[in-house]
Design a protein around this motif. Structure first.
Motif, PDB file in Angstrom:
ATOM      1  N   VAL A 141       0.844  -1.198   0.000  1.00 17.94           N
ATOM      2  CA  VAL A 141       0.000   0.000   0.000  1.00 17.94           C
ATOM      3  C   VAL A 141       0.882   1.251   0.000  1.00 17.94           C
ATOM      4  O   VAL A 141       0.624   2.206  -0.733  1.00 17.94           O
ATOM      5  N   PHE A 142       1.935   1.246   0.834  1.00 13.84           N
ATOM      6  CA  PHE A 142       2.841   2.396   0.874  1.00 13.84           C
ATOM      7  C   PHE A 142       3.518   2.590  -0.479  1.00 13.84           C
ATOM      8  O   PHE A 142       3.639   3.718  -0.961  1.00 13.84           O
ATOM      9  N   GLY A 143       3.953   1.527  -1.120  1.00 14.30           N
ATOM     10  CA  GLY A 143       4.585   1.606  -2.443  1.00 14.30           C
ATOM     11  C   GLY A 143       3.624   2.165  -3.486  1.00 14.30           C
ATOM     12  O   GLY A 143       4.011   2.990  -4.332  1.00 14.30           O
ATOM     13  N   LEU A 144       2.364   1.714  -3.456  1.00 15.64           N
ATOM     14  CA  LEU A 144       1.363   2.240  -4.388  1.00 15.64           C
ATOM     15  C   LEU A 144       1.092   3.724  -4.125  1.00 15.64           C
ATOM     16  O   LEU A 144       0.909   4.511  -5.063  1.00 15.64           O
ATOM     17  N   TRP A 145       1.067   4.109  -2.833  1.00 18.39           N
ATOM     18  CA  TRP A 145       0.848   5.526  -2.486  1.00 18.39           C
ATOM     19  C   TRP A 145       1.994   6.385  -3.005  1.00 18.39           C
ATOM     20  O   TRP A 145       1.762   7.447  -3.591  1.00 18.39           O
ATOM     21  N   VAL A 146       3.242   5.944  -2.842  1.00 18.20           N
ATOM     22  CA  VAL A 146       4.399   6.693  -3.342  1.00 18.20           C
ATOM     23  C   VAL A 146       4.336   6.795  -4.865  1.00 18.20           C
ATOM     24  O   VAL A 146       4.589   7.861  -5.443  1.00 18.20           O
ATOM     25  N   ALA A 147       3.973   5.726  -5.544  1.00 17.33           N
ATOM     26  CA  ALA A 147       3.866   5.738  -7.008  1.00 17.33           C
ATOM     27  C   ALA A 147       2.769   6.703  -7.455  1.00 17.33           C
ATOM     28  O   ALA A 147       2.952   7.464  -8.427  1.00 17.33           O
ATOM     29  N   ALA A 148       1.626   6.701  -6.756  1.00 15.54           N
ATOM     30  CA  ALA A 148       0.520   7.595  -7.119  1.00 15.54           C
ATOM     31  C   ALA A 148       0.917   9.055  -6.925  1.00 15.54           C
ATOM     32  O   ALA A 148       0.632   9.909  -7.773  1.00 15.54           O
ATOM     33  N   VAL A 149       1.587   9.360  -5.826  1.00 14.04           N
ATOM     34  CA  VAL A 149       2.020  10.741  -5.570  1.00 14.04           C
ATOM     35  C   VAL A 149       3.036  11.168  -6.622  1.00 14.04           C
ATOM     36  O   VAL A 149       2.982  12.284  -7.153  1.00 14.04           O
TER      37      VAL A 149
ATOM     38  N   LEU B  82       3.448   9.979  -9.759  1.00 17.71           N
ATOM     39  CA  LEU B  82       2.780  10.142 -11.058  1.00 17.71           C
ATOM     40  C   LEU B  82       1.887  11.379 -11.064  1.00 17.71           C
ATOM     41  O   LEU B  82       1.819  12.099 -12.059  1.00 17.71           O
ATOM     42  N   GLY B  83       1.220  11.657  -9.943  1.00 17.75           N
ATOM     43  CA  GLY B  83       0.397  12.868  -9.850  1.00 17.75           C
ATOM     44  C   GLY B  83       1.252  14.123  -9.965  1.00 17.75           C
ATOM     45  O   GLY B  83       0.881  15.093 -10.632  1.00 17.75           O
ATOM     46  N   GLY B  84       2.437  14.115  -9.334  1.00 14.92           N
ATOM     47  CA  GLY B  84       3.347  15.252  -9.427  1.00 14.92           C
ATOM     48  C   GLY B  84       3.849  15.464 -10.843  1.00 14.92           C
ATOM     49  O   GLY B  84       3.938  16.597 -11.337  1.00 14.92           O
ATOM     50  N   ILE B  85       4.165  14.386 -11.533  1.00 12.30           N
ATOM     51  CA  ILE B  85       4.621  14.488 -12.927  1.00 12.30           C
ATOM     52  C   ILE B  85       3.493  15.021 -13.804  1.00 12.30           C
ATOM     53  O   ILE B  85       3.713  15.902 -14.651  1.00 12.30           O
TER      54      ILE B  85
END
Length: 162
Positions: free
Chosen positions: A6-14, A16-19
């Motif tokens: 879940v933490f890994g998915l949250w970091v990936a989402a943040v 990708l959202g920043g990009i």
């Protein structure tokens, strides 16, 4: 284990959202394919507290006091022949000697945006180049002379009143 996923998915989402947001804020290319990017660097200059008397035909009526933050264009400021402090003190003095009578009345405070624009123009005229990009008010006051002077103090009375 599930917490790490879940933490890994949250970091990936943040990430990708920043990009995505960064791409949305990027300047659009012009018709010829070039992108206009403003690389102008600015400096901030804070003035000292200044006081300018408002004088009319009866004598000193009051005092304008103020302190400003001046946003300057860095490369133009570096090329100045005069110290920026001298340029700003000259502009403040010239401008507020002319504007002090307006600040003595409540309706004069409604024109502050135009007043700061004129102050910027005077500073740039004095400098001989476009150095000042913006002038921001930190403090601006008008004091009636009677609120500043102590009544009955002979040091402040004119020789006619003695």
């Amino acid at each position: 284990m599930i917490g790490q996923v879940v933490f890994g998915l949250w970091v990936a989402a943040v990430t990708l959202g920043g990009i995505y947001l960064g791409q949305q804020m990027a300047p659009e290319p012009a018709a010829d394919g070039t992108v206009a990017v403003d690389h102008t660097r600015y400096n901030d200059f804070k003035t000292d507290l200044f006081a300018i008397p408002y004088v009319n035909e009866t004598g000193i009526v009051g005092y304008v006091t103020g302190r400003f933050t001046v946003k300057t264009i860095a490369r133009e400021e570096a090329a100045l022949g005069l110290p920026l402090n001298t340029v700003m003190l000259d502009a403040l003095s010239r401008h507020f000697y002319a504007e002090a009578d307006k600040l003595a009345h409540p309706d004069g405070w409604s024109r502050l945006r135009e007043s700061m624009q004129r102050l910027r123009e005077i500073a740039n005229e004095t400098a001989g180049r476009e150095v000042v990009a913006d002038v921001l008010i930190e403090q601006l006051d008008f004091f009636d002379k009677n609120s500043v002077r102590v009544p009955g103090d002979s040091r402040f009375e004119s020789s006619e009143n003695r």
